[in-house]
Design a protein around this motif. Structure first.
Motif, short mmCIF file in Angstrom:
data_model
loop_
_atom_site.label_atom_id
_atom_site.label_comp_id
_atom_site.label_asym_id
_atom_site.label_seq_id
_atom_site.Cartn_x
_atom_site.Cartn_y
_atom_site.Cartn_z
N MET A 1 36.88 39.01 57.72
CA MET A 1 35.78 40.27 56.01
C MET A 1 36.80 41.28 55.71
O MET A 1 37.07 41.67 54.74
N LEU A 2 36.92 42.79 56.75
CA LEU A 2 38.00 43.63 56.11
C LEU A 2 39.44 43.02 54.94
O LEU A 2 39.38 43.70 54.32
N SER A 3 40.11 42.25 56.02
CA SER A 3 41.31 41.53 54.77
C SER A 3 41.17 41.40 53.65
O SER A 3 41.63 41.46 52.80
N ARG A 4 39.36 40.71 53.21
CA ARG A 4 39.30 39.73 52.46
C ARG A 4 39.33 41.28 50.98
O ARG A 4 39.57 41.42 49.33
N VAL A 5 38.60 42.48 51.83
CA VAL A 5 38.55 43.62 51.05
C VAL A 5 39.85 43.96 50.24
O VAL A 5 39.76 44.15 49.65
N VAL A 6 40.16 44.62 51.74
CA VAL A 6 41.66 45.07 51.15
C VAL A 6 42.03 43.78 50.63
O VAL A 6 43.00 44.49 49.53
N SER A 7 42.43 42.92 50.75
CA SER A 7 43.05 42.02 49.81
C SER A 7 42.64 41.99 47.95
O SER A 7 43.56 41.84 47.65
N GLY A 8 41.43 41.78 48.29
CA GLY A 8 40.81 42.03 46.66
C GLY A 8 41.09 43.55 45.90
O GLY A 8 40.86 43.46 44.56
N LEU A 9 41.11 44.38 47.30
CA LEU A 9 41.32 45.77 46.05
C LEU A 9 42.88 45.71 46.12
O LEU A 9 43.32 46.12 45.02
N ASN A 10 43.48 45.27 46.94
CA ASN A 10 45.15 45.51 46.53
C ASN A 10 45.78 44.45 45.04
O ASN A 10 46.13 45.30 43.79
#
Length: 122
Positions: A1-10
């Motif tokens: 979940m967190l990795s998806r958020v970070v990926s989306g922000l990047n």
């Protein structure tokens, strides 16, 4: 979940950088918070000095603290740094000084200079 958020922000950041021609400038404006206490002050009682009947954080400082804060600000301007904001925080002993913005190296130097200035005056 967190990795998806970070990926989306990047991805969003990369998209915005590309929209600006690949150049983004980051500026920093530190706000240092510190306590100005007498050497014989009982640190375990700091919570009792909060002005709880006042709902905002802009509590007028005590005379001794106000004098030290004015000295800090006067010296700050003499050293070529520009203050953005200063006020007391939750307790009348807790102060905050914010300085104007700049790049990360300038603000790192300014932060250390301000830290030594506060310690020298206090």
């Amino acid at each position: 979940m967190l990795s998806r958020v970070v990926s989306g922000l990047n991805a969003e950041l990369e998209n915005r950088v590309n929209l600006r021609g690949g150049q983004v400038h980051a500026y920093f404006a530190p706000e240092l918070e510190f306590l100005l206490l007498d050497s014989d002050y009982d640190y375990t009682r700091i919570h009792l000095d909060q002005n709880l009947r006042n709902d905002n954080y802009f509590i007028p400082p005590k005379a001794k603290i106000e004098h030290a804060l004015k000295l800090i600000l006067d010296n700050l301007s003499q050293m070529g740094m520009r203050k953005e904001i200063y006020h007391t925080e939750v307790t009348t002993y807790q102060c905050e000084v914010g300085i104007s913005h700049g790049d990360v190296l300038q603000m790192a130097d300014a932060t250390m200079t301000l830290k030594y200035l506060i310690k020298a005056i206090a």
